[in-house]
Design an enzyme around this catalytic site. Structure first.
Site, PDB file in Angstrom:
ATOM      1  CE  LYS A   1     -19.379  -2.648  -0.641  1.00 20.42           C
ATOM      2  NZ  LYS A   1     -20.710  -2.428  -0.029  1.00 20.42           N
TER       3      LYS A   1
ATOM      4  CG  LEU B   1      -2.111  -0.924   1.210  1.00 24.42           C
ATOM      5  CD1 LEU B   1      -2.943  -0.741   2.468  1.00 24.42           C
ATOM      6  CD2 LEU B   1      -2.978  -0.686  -0.019  1.00 24.42           C
TER       7      LEU B   1
ATOM      8  CD  GLU C   1      22.422   3.432  -7.857  1.00 24.68           C
ATOM      9  OE1 GLU C   1      23.436   4.088  -8.182  1.00 24.68           O
ATOM     10  OE2 GLU C   1      22.415   2.184  -7.814  1.00 24.68           O
TER      11      GLU C   1
ATOM     12  CB  CYS D   1      28.180  -1.055  -9.342  1.00 22.93           C
ATOM     13  SG  CYS D   1      28.969  -2.010  -8.041  1.00 22.93           S
TER      14      CYS D   1
ATOM     15  CG  HIS E   1      25.496   1.260  -6.130  1.00 22.84           C
ATOM     16  ND1 HIS E   1      24.799   0.721  -7.179  1.00 22.84           N
ATOM     17  CD2 HIS E   1      26.314   0.286  -5.684  1.00 22.84           C
ATOM     18  CE1 HIS E   1      25.169  -0.536  -7.357  1.00 22.84           C
ATOM     19  NE2 HIS E   1      26.094  -0.823  -6.463  1.00 22.84           N
TER      20      HIS E   1
HETATM   21  N1  GLN Z   1      28.870  -8.170  -9.073  1.00 22.36           N
HETATM   22  C1  GLN Z   1      29.770  -7.070  -8.984  1.00 22.36           C
HETATM   23  C2  GLN Z   1      30.628  -7.150  -7.740  1.00 22.36           C
HETATM   24  O1  GLN Z   1      30.307  -7.805  -6.790  1.00 22.36           O
HETATM   25  C3  GLN Z   1      29.054  -5.748  -9.036  1.00 22.36           C
HETATM   26  C4  GLN Z   1      28.139  -5.530  -7.895  1.00 22.36           C
HETATM   27  C5  GLN Z   1      27.166  -4.416  -8.136  1.00 22.36           C
HETATM   28  O2  GLN Z   1      26.910  -4.006  -9.266  1.00 22.36           O
HETATM   29  N2  GLN Z   1      26.571  -3.903  -7.084  1.00 22.36           N
HETATM   30  O3  GLN Z   1      31.666  -6.528  -7.678  1.00 22.36           O
END
Ligand code: GLN
Length: 544
Positions: free
Chosen positions: A186, A15, A518, A381, A516
């Site tokens: 409902k 939800l 993001e 990555c 990462h």
């Molecule tokens: N599989 C890759 C590693 O372990 C990349 C991991 C990922 O993209 N988070 O280094």
């Protein structure tokens, strides 16, 4: 004084409890309060790090290296408050701490039981590190009525009883479905769900009712009457066109006012919602559109790339364009050579994180396409690792180039690293050690090369901190050979041992990062790399 708001969910899962909790956090923040959000998850895994994305969606990584539930990503995106290890506890983690203490003899001969030992531990972690916050919002995962969440519900019941109503509040998220054949909304599922909660001793004071159309006043009164809450505290939670429209919608329905009223705080004045209004306005009225191909493995399960999709949206907000995502399963490039034509229509190609060998040849093909056709490319990555393998194989002539993740290979341009430094500390792991919690996790610094694209993208910063989650690293021994063929290593760990960023000076926009980015992007503060990537896509689409 720290107040605790417990958010539970009923009727069905999905939800959007995470968005609800995050939106409440954003609203209280907009009223000038200091907030912190945390989540209790009822499953037995110690953390979601070992779970397949198909089971659990994305694993969200914090600065301090905790592998957490993806809802923590929403908390950070909505409030900008960075989460830590202290903000996500699973049943498995609670039990494993209690059992470890039992083995150490901590309980002095006592019988260790769910009540009080597990519940005490839960109460302890809920209250840990909460000093200085006005509100701590605690989301309880799962659906009320599940056997699994009972210890958490018992613990929050006890805790609320100890804190009293001036310091605790229960918000329950339910569903008010529309039944087409009856032409009615409902309220019964909500009544039953509240009954479940009452059965474990919890009386919610605010109900957030998910529904796809306005709840008529008499239905609202009915819910209030049967569920024992004030009619004003039955808050409709309508489906929104964008998750970023939810805080405004909740405010319009009076959620923040009801929360403040419960705690006896002033309800006068308006929250500062300008930041949210600006985001919503931009999302509603973009000036153009770009298409980004996300070439990955879990492309049929969008939860697996939650933060990524959000960060791309943020990049679009920065340029006032809509970002259309074309999720491409990389395997199609392996099964059918002509499939690569699908990439001719896109304005940018992104290869995201991933694990395992399946689909890698297709990802490498996508990198080659982006390099040769000069399409903006962003590798994250695993995506960076694929970009390095592509350069090694197709440009440096190292035919046997691969990652040792897929087994031994002739040219291990990506390999396992068993030791690295964090500050003054050396962290070690064994190749055959536990899988859980053994990756390079959390924030690490990287130095950016002068006069590089990435330095420009980060507005001239010489050092950045970004979050990692990977086991393998690009092998620095190949640096010179790859730089000779045009792949510049423009970001390195401070000791120079770990390649963190690669780019192509001869390409309009080609960047691969080992971390990462993001995870740190916010709608009101789009991450520089996503801002830069979407900017390049806008230029590719000739929108400017
Ligand atoms: N599989 C890759 C590693 O372990 C990349 C991991 C990922 O993209 N988070 O280094």
């Amino acid at each position: 004084m720290t107040r605790f708001v417990f958010v539970t969910g009923g009727v069905v899962s999905s939800l959007g409890k995470g968005i609800a909790a995050a939106s409440l956090g954003a609203l209280l923040q907009a009223r000038g309060y200091k907030v912190r959000l945390r989540k209790l998850d009822p499953y037995l895994n110690v953390d979601p790090g070992t779970m397949s994305p198909y089971q659990h969606g994305e694993v969200y990584v914090t600065d301090d290296g905790a592998e957490t539930d993806l809802d923590l990503g929403h908390y950070e995106r909505f409030t900008g408050v960075h989460a830590t290890k202290a903000d996500n506890w699973t049943t498995g983690r609670i039990y494993s701490d209690v059992i470890a203490a039992e083995r150490r003899g901590h309980y002095l001969g006592g019988t260790v039981q769910v009540i009080p030992h597990i519940t005490d531990k839960i109460k302890e972690v809920i209250q840990a590190e909460t000093e200085g916050y006005d509100f701590v919002i605690v989301e309880v995962g799962g659906t009320v009525g599940d056997i699994e969440s009972l210890p958490f519900l018992e613990a929050i019941r006890q805790l609320a009883n100890e804190l009293g109503p001036t310091r605790s509040l229960f918000v329950h998220l339910t569903l008010v479905p529309y039944i087409p054949s009856a032409g009615e909304l409902k309220t019964k599922p909500t009544q039953h769900s509240v009954k479940e909660l009452l059965g474990v001793g919890i009386q919610p004071q605010i109900l957030l009712c998910r529904c796809d159309r306005p709840i008529p006043e008499n239905e609202r009164r009915k819910i209030a009457l049967f569920c024992n809450v004030r009619p004003e505290s039955v808050i409709p939670a309508y489906d929104a066109s964008s998750i970023y429209a939810v805080p405004i919608s909740y405010h319009e329905e009076g959620l923040d006012r009801e929360v403040l009223r419960h705690f006896g705080l002033s309800i006068y004045g308006e929250p500062e919602m300008g930041r949210w209004q600006r985001i919503v306005d931009r999302i509603r009225a973009p000036e153009g559109e770009v298409t980004i191909a996300v070439v990955g493995k879990y492309t049929n399960l969008l939860d697996a790339y939650k933060s990524l999709a959000e960060a791309l949206t943020h990049g679009g907000i920065a340029h006032n364009v809509k970002v259309r995502l074309d999720w491409v399963d990389s395997q199609i490039f392996e099964d059918d050579e002509a499939a690569v034509a699908r990439l001719e229509k896109v304005n940018g190609i992104l290869v995201p994180g991933g694990f395992g060998e399946r689909g890698t040849e297709g990802k490498i093909e996508a990198v080659r396409f982006a390099r040769e056709r000069r399409v903006p490319f962003f590798g994250i990555c695993f995506g960076m690792q694929m970009a390095v393998i592509e350069a090694a194989r197709n440009q440096a002539g190292l035919k046997g180039a691969s990652s040792t993740e897929f087994g031994p290979c002739a040219e291990p341009v990506v390999g396992l690293l068993t030791e690295w430094t964090r500050g003054n500390l050396v962290e070690r792991r064994a190749a055959d050690g536990d899988l859980g919690g053994t990756m390079r996790l959390g924030a690490f610094p990287a130095r950016l090369a002068e006069e590089s694209l990435v330095r420009e993208v980060y507005d001239g910063a010489a050092e950045i901190h970004e979050r990692h989650r990977h086991r393998y690293e690009v092998n620095v021994n190949y640096k010179d050979r790859l730089e000779e063929v045009g792949l510049r290593f423009s970001g390195m760990s401070p000791d120079g041992a770990l390649p963190e960023i690669v780019e192509r000076p001869d390409h309009p926009w080609f960047i691969g990062v080992q971390f990462h980015p993001e995870l740190k992007s916010k709608p009101f503060d789009p991450h520089p790399l996503f801002r830069g990537f979407i900017g390049a896509a806008v230029r590719q689409a000739r929108l400017v």
